[in-house]
Design a protein around this motif. Structure first.
Motif, PDB file in Angstrom:
ATOM      1  N   ARG A   1      -6.594   5.169  -4.880  1.00 21.01           N
ATOM      2  CA  ARG A   1      -7.556   6.228  -4.635  1.00 21.01           C
ATOM      3  C   ARG A   1      -7.903   6.271  -2.973  1.00 21.01           C
ATOM      4  NH1 ARG A   1     -11.465   6.087  -9.850  1.00 21.01           N
ATOM      5  NH2 ARG A   1      -9.687   6.851 -11.323  1.00 21.01           N
ATOM      6  N   PHE A   2      -8.183   5.189  -2.330  1.00 22.55           N
ATOM      7  CA  PHE A   2      -8.449   5.235  -0.910  1.00 22.55           C
ATOM      8  C   PHE A   2      -7.329   5.512  -0.077  1.00 22.55           C
ATOM      9  CE2 PHE A   2      -9.544   3.168   3.199  1.00 22.55           C
ATOM     10  CZ  PHE A   2     -10.878   3.437   3.234  1.00 22.55           C
TER      11      PHE A   2
ATOM     12  N   LEU B   1     -15.598   9.526  -0.192  1.00 21.37           N
ATOM     13  CA  LEU B   1     -16.195   8.431  -0.279  1.00 21.37           C
ATOM     14  C   LEU B   1     -16.544   7.807  -1.782  1.00 21.37           C
ATOM     15  CD1 LEU B   1     -18.067   8.062   2.987  1.00 21.37           C
ATOM     16  CD2 LEU B   1     -15.620   7.424   2.572  1.00 21.37           C
ATOM     17  N   SER B   2     -16.332   8.708  -2.682  1.00 20.99           N
ATOM     18  CA  SER B   2     -17.032   8.388  -4.067  1.00 20.99           C
ATOM     19  C   SER B   2     -15.944   7.340  -4.706  1.00 20.99           C
ATOM     20  CB  SER B   2     -16.974   9.798  -4.982  1.00 20.99           C
ATOM     21  OG  SER B   2     -15.463  10.075  -5.229  1.00 20.99           O
TER      22      SER B   2
ATOM     23  N   VAL C   1      -9.712  -2.217 -11.848  1.00 19.52           N
ATOM     24  CA  VAL C   1     -10.409  -1.645 -10.878  1.00 19.52           C
ATOM     25  C   VAL C   1     -10.085  -2.041  -9.475  1.00 19.52           C
ATOM     26  CG1 VAL C   1     -12.793  -2.320  -9.794  1.00 19.52           C
ATOM     27  CG2 VAL C   1     -12.605  -2.077 -12.284  1.00 19.52           C
ATOM     28  N   LEU C   2      -9.348  -3.215  -8.974  1.00 23.19           N
ATOM     29  CA  LEU C   2      -8.872  -3.544  -7.560  1.00 23.19           C
ATOM     30  C   LEU C   2      -7.859  -2.461  -7.388  1.00 23.19           C
ATOM     31  CD1 LEU C   2      -9.145  -7.242  -7.270  1.00 23.19           C
ATOM     32  CD2 LEU C   2     -10.457  -5.654  -6.223  1.00 23.19           C
ATOM     33  N   PRO C   3      -6.725  -2.436  -8.176  1.00 24.25           N
ATOM     34  CA  PRO C   3      -5.679  -1.437  -7.800  1.00 24.25           C
ATOM     35  C   PRO C   3      -5.982  -0.214  -7.728  1.00 24.25           C
ATOM     36  CG  PRO C   3      -5.258  -2.628  -9.900  1.00 24.25           C
ATOM     37  CD  PRO C   3      -6.394  -3.396  -9.386  1.00 24.25           C
ATOM     38  N   GLU C   4      -6.788   0.381  -8.416  1.00 28.04           N
ATOM     39  CA  GLU C   4      -7.150   1.706  -8.697  1.00 28.04           C
ATOM     40  C   GLU C   4      -7.815   2.137  -7.321  1.00 28.04           C
ATOM     41  OE1 GLU C   4      -8.985   3.312 -11.855  1.00 28.04           O
ATOM     42  OE2 GLU C   4      -7.481   3.288 -13.411  1.00 28.04           O
TER      43      GLU C   4
ATOM     44  N   GLU D   1     -13.911  -5.550   4.833  1.00 29.39           N
ATOM     45  CA  GLU D   1     -12.741  -5.196   5.643  1.00 29.39           C
ATOM     46  C   GLU D   1     -12.248  -3.843   5.732  1.00 29.39           C
ATOM     47  OE1 GLU D   1      -8.161  -7.213   6.195  1.00 29.39           O
ATOM     48  OE2 GLU D   1      -9.908  -8.382   5.031  1.00 29.39           O
ATOM     49  N   ILE D   2     -12.413  -3.078   4.397  1.00 31.36           N
ATOM     50  CA  ILE D   2     -11.897  -1.766   4.677  1.00 31.36           C
ATOM     51  C   ILE D   2     -12.686  -0.859   5.616  1.00 31.36           C
ATOM     52  CG2 ILE D   2     -12.324   0.372   3.056  1.00 31.36           C
ATOM     53  CD1 ILE D   2      -9.605  -0.927   2.267  1.00 31.36           C
ATOM     54  N   ALA D   3     -14.191  -1.208   5.528  1.00 32.38           N
ATOM     55  CA  ALA D   3     -14.950  -0.515   6.569  1.00 32.38           C
ATOM     56  C   ALA D   3     -14.455  -0.976   8.134  1.00 32.38           C
ATOM     57  CB  ALA D   3     -16.306  -1.179   6.321  1.00 32.38           C
TER      58      ALA D   3
END
Length: 357
Positions: free
Chosen positions: A98-99, A209-210, A91-94, A190-192
């Motif tokens: 994708r981001f 953003l999905s 979950v974390l690395p994916e 933080e990403i935001a």
């Protein structure tokens, strides 16, 4: 190495690993044992043997519903190490992989990925103690029911083993499980703070953003699997005289399940809305400037045509950005969220209506 492990090894943003993940990755002496089987053997086998002995030796004291609910809880203990591995290694690395579509700053993404891979991988004693206490309180509150289920007299050792079992569940499995949603919340916050690109023509029809929605819902789904304890919790609460403790802890858990999805998606939605407003303001200003230039070019037909075409392009771009949905929630994500929130309620239905408790 199986296909899942091979794909995980290829993930670019996969850095530090939680110690439970490392145990799952280490495998077993037998060939072909993946993280699921490794986690079940290393973290669940001892308890499978203990409670198998309990069910066999104290069967005459057990109600069918208690045996089923106890088995559901034991099932989660066997699967939880794999769920921790899944969050840590997939979950974390994916999410970061994708981001990258929205923010191409590889150095900054790598920095944040390492930070939150490390945050999840680092032991969190406070979270482990918190859930260790919570699960112990549930076991203590349900003691009257446990003694009725054969954990008294010759079966009293199983009562003390239950307390050890409760501490194990909370400290070893519950703590890391709780840190997963906390990691997602802090990471998305933080990403935001980054400037990322909204893509109005992205195939997800959500400006790209999905990915945030999928990360949040996968976190929530993994975390919500602990609702398999709900039928047992309700049984321990029924008639114990201490049900308020159990219901309060279960209620706290349900709130955190919902919060693990709502906060990250709302946070990124607000940031995306701010970025879109900046883009729309710029387009409005450019439109006003082109209109002024169009009025000033009354005698130059070619220039007027160019300005009109530019004005059409600006308006189309404005419409594209203005119409894009920025809340990262598609139908399939919504269904998964509903399932994760409704699962505890379904467990309650199972307990009170199907098992006749």
């Amino acid at each position: 190495m199986n296909v899942l492990e091979a794909s995980v090894d290829e993930l670019e943003f996969n850095y530090d690993s939680h110690w439970v993940s490392r145990q799952c990755n280490a495998g077993l002496p037998i060939s072909g044992a993946g993280p699921l089987l490794s986690g079940m053997v290393k973290f669940g086998l001892v308890w499978d043997l203990v409670w198998g002995a309990y069910l066999l030796t104290r069967w005459e004291y057990l109600t069918p519903s208690f045996a089923v609910t106890w088995s559901l809880a034991l099932l989660w203990v066997n699967l939880a190490p794999f769920f921790i591995w899944m969050y840590d290694q997939v979950v974390l690395p994916e999410f970061f992989d994708r981001f990258r579509e929205l923010n191409t700053d590889q150095e900054r993404l790598t920095e944040i990925a390492k930070k939150y891979n490390g945050f999840f991988a680092e032991p969190r004693p406070l979270a482990s103690v918190l859930w260790g206490v919570f699960v112990l309180v549930i076991a203590w509150a349900g003691t009257p029911i446990l003694t009725e289920m054969g954990m008294s007299g010759g079966g009293e050792p199983f009562l003390w083993l239950t307390y050890v079992y409760a501490a194990y569940i909370g400290v070893v499995l519950g703590g890391p499980g709780f840190v997963g949603p906390l990691t997602t919340i802090l990471m998305i916050r933080e990403i935001a703070g980054l400037d990322f690109e909204i893509q109005p023509l992205h195939p997800d029809q959500l400006g790209g953003l999905s990915n945030v929605g999928y990360c949040a819902i996968r976190t929530t789904l993994l975390y919500s699997t602990a609702s398999l304890f709900f039928p047992l919790g309700f049984q321990l609460a029924a008639g114990s005289g201490r049900e308020i403790w159990i219901l309060a802890i279960l209620g706290f858990y349900v709130v955190t399940v919902l919060g693990s999805f709502v906060y990250p998606t709302l946070k990124i939605n607000r940031k995306a809305a701010e970025l879109r407003e900046e883009i729309l303001d710029g387009l409005r200003r450019r439109s006003d400037a082109v209109n002024a230039e169009l009025e000033a070019a009354e005698g130059d037909e070619q220039q007027r045509i160019q300005k009109q075409l530019e004005l059409q392009r600006i308006r189309r771009k404005y419409d594209d950005y203005n119409n894009v949905r920025l809340y990262p929630l598609q139908v399939d994500i919504f269904v998964r969220l509903a399932a994760s929130v409704l699962l505890p309620i379904m467990m309650l239905f199972l307990e009170f209506y199907l098992l006749g408790a």
